[in-house]
Design a protein around this motif. Structure first.
Motif, short mmCIF file in Angstrom:
data_model
loop_
_atom_site.label_atom_id
_atom_site.label_comp_id
_atom_site.label_asym_id
_atom_site.label_seq_id
_atom_site.Cartn_x
_atom_site.Cartn_y
_atom_site.Cartn_z
N LYS A 44 0.93 -1.12 -0.07
CA LYS A 44 -0.20 0.18 0.01
C LYS A 44 1.02 1.45 -0.05
O LYS A 44 1.76 1.43 0.80
CB LYS A 44 -0.75 0.15 1.21
CG LYS A 44 -2.12 -1.02 1.42
CD LYS A 44 -2.88 -0.89 0.37
CE LYS A 44 -4.06 -2.22 0.46
NZ LYS A 44 -5.03 -1.93 -0.81
N PRO A 45 0.47 2.21 -0.96
CA PRO A 45 -0.33 2.03 -1.97
C PRO A 45 0.30 1.20 -3.21
O PRO A 45 1.51 0.92 -3.19
CB PRO A 45 -0.64 3.59 -2.44
CG PRO A 45 0.70 4.19 -2.24
CD PRO A 45 1.49 3.50 -0.82
N ALA A 49 -0.19 0.27 -10.31
CA ALA A 49 -1.73 0.41 -10.58
C ALA A 49 -2.28 1.71 -10.41
O ALA A 49 -3.01 2.23 -11.36
CB ALA A 49 -2.69 -0.57 -9.76
N LEU A 50 -1.74 2.46 -9.36
CA LEU A 50 -1.92 3.86 -9.07
C LEU A 50 -1.49 4.83 -10.40
O LEU A 50 -2.44 5.69 -10.90
CB LEU A 50 -1.35 4.31 -7.96
CG LEU A 50 -1.63 5.90 -7.64
CD1 LEU A 50 -3.24 6.06 -7.08
CD2 LEU A 50 -0.74 6.31 -6.35
N LEU A 51 -0.31 4.57 -10.74
CA LEU A 51 0.28 5.64 -11.76
C LEU A 51 0.13 5.38 -13.15
O LEU A 51 -0.05 6.54 -13.96
CB LEU A 51 1.72 5.63 -11.24
CG LEU A 51 2.30 6.37 -9.99
CD1 LEU A 51 3.75 6.10 -9.95
CD2 LEU A 51 1.75 7.73 -9.66
N PRO A 157 8.61 7.15 -11.17
CA PRO A 157 8.17 8.47 -10.84
C PRO A 157 9.29 9.24 -10.25
O PRO A 157 10.38 8.47 -9.61
CB PRO A 157 6.70 8.33 -9.98
CG PRO A 157 7.33 7.21 -9.15
CD PRO A 157 7.87 6.26 -10.38
N SER A 158 9.15 10.48 -10.09
CA SER A 158 10.39 11.33 -9.21
C SER A 158 10.32 10.96 -7.87
O SER A 158 9.10 11.05 -7.25
CB SER A 158 10.34 12.64 -9.45
OG SER A 158 10.97 13.51 -8.58
N ALA A 213 -1.09 9.70 -2.35
CA ALA A 213 -1.70 8.45 -1.98
C ALA A 213 -0.82 7.79 -0.67
O ALA A 213 -1.57 7.32 0.12
CB ALA A 213 -1.28 7.47 -3.24
N ILE A 214 0.43 8.03 -0.42
CA ILE A 214 1.16 7.44 0.44
C ILE A 214 0.56 8.15 1.75
O ILE A 214 0.33 7.76 2.60
CB ILE A 214 2.69 8.05 0.56
CG1 ILE A 214 3.06 6.98 -0.56
CG2 ILE A 214 3.26 7.86 1.53
CD1 ILE A 214 4.56 7.34 -1.10
#
Length: 254
Positions: A44-45, A49-51, A157-158, A213-214
């Motif tokens: 989690k997260p 899937a999120l990005l 991601p960064s 999200a975190i």
């Protein structure tokens, strides 16, 4: 097999059984403690899937991403470069201009301890999508964008944008009256990575989404909420001390 051999075999089996039971008991008591020590639940997260994926190499979207990086890099000033170098340290106290000069190392041990604990858990949600997509950084595609040392991890991601977002959102909980200024510092941490050729703007935006999200996951965790409450009380106490001298002077003049 004689009696002596059977006896030793029985004792060995019983010893192994007792050891197994002891290990199960130990694991059953240690595992919950370890789980309670974590702010983020495993997985989690779900960063991948999120990005979703970054722009595809060779696509028009990727070309536009690179063109922006090239334009921003070439137009940067010395002052912007110096600011970007400082913000890349990811020190909590880079937020002092937004919070106030009293926000200094050593004055906020609970706040520092809170973020230190969070920081230990950020590697997995950041590294998982980096290692999954393995996107090249801008300076790896265009050598004219090289500035300072290279970095070993992938671009998307960064991680700086993610950490800066997490820092900003946590500090905004602790200093809610400073939220707007804090989040401006947070956004600039990501933008500075574009200025220095380390990231594409899409990397930075993905980092902001991941950071948000975190923090949602953190705020849902009772242990984090407990430690956050202590950091808030600490901040109130420090700020109260800052106002006491002024109040004392007013009282003395009456």
């Amino acid at each position: 097999m004689n009696f002596k051999s059977r006896f030793h075999g029985l004792m060995a089996r019983q010893g192994a059984q007792r050891l197994g039971v002891a290990l199960l008991i130990l694991l059953s008591t240690v595992a919950p403690v370890l789980a309670e020590d974590l702010y983020l639940a495993p997985g989690k997260p779900d960063s991948i899937a999120l990005l979703g994926p970054p722009p595809v190499s060779g696509s028009e979207e990727q070309a536009a991403d690179l063109a922006l990086s090239q334009s921003v890099f070439k137009a940067r000033t010395e002052a912007e470069t110096a600011h970007a170098t400082k913000s890349a340290t990811l020190s909590l106290f880079n937020f002092a201009p937004a919070i106030g000069p009293f926000f200094q190392p050593g004055k906020f041990p609970k706040t520092e301890a809170l973020y230190a604990k969070v920081k230990k858990e950020l590697r997995t949600p950041i590294d998982t999508p980096k290692n999954h997509w393995k996107r090249l950084r801008p300076y790896q595609i265009d050598s004219a964008l090289v500035l300072g040392r290279g970095e070993p991890s992938a671009s998307y991601p960064s991680g700086h944008s993610t950490c800066g977002t997490v820092q900003g959102l946590i500090l905004a909980e602790i200093f809610p009256e400073k939220r707007e200024a804090i989040m401006e510092v947070s956004r600039n941490i990501g933008w500075d990575r574009v200025l220095t050729g380390k990231h594409f703007i899409s990397d930075v935006r993905a980092g902001r989404v991941l950071g948000q999200a975190i923090v949602r996951e953190l705020l849902a965790n009772p242990a984090f909420q407990r430690d956050l409450a202590e950091a808030k009380e600490e901040a109130k106490a420090v700020q109260s001390q800052q106002t006491q001298p002024a109040e004392a002077l007013v009282g003395a003049g009456k």
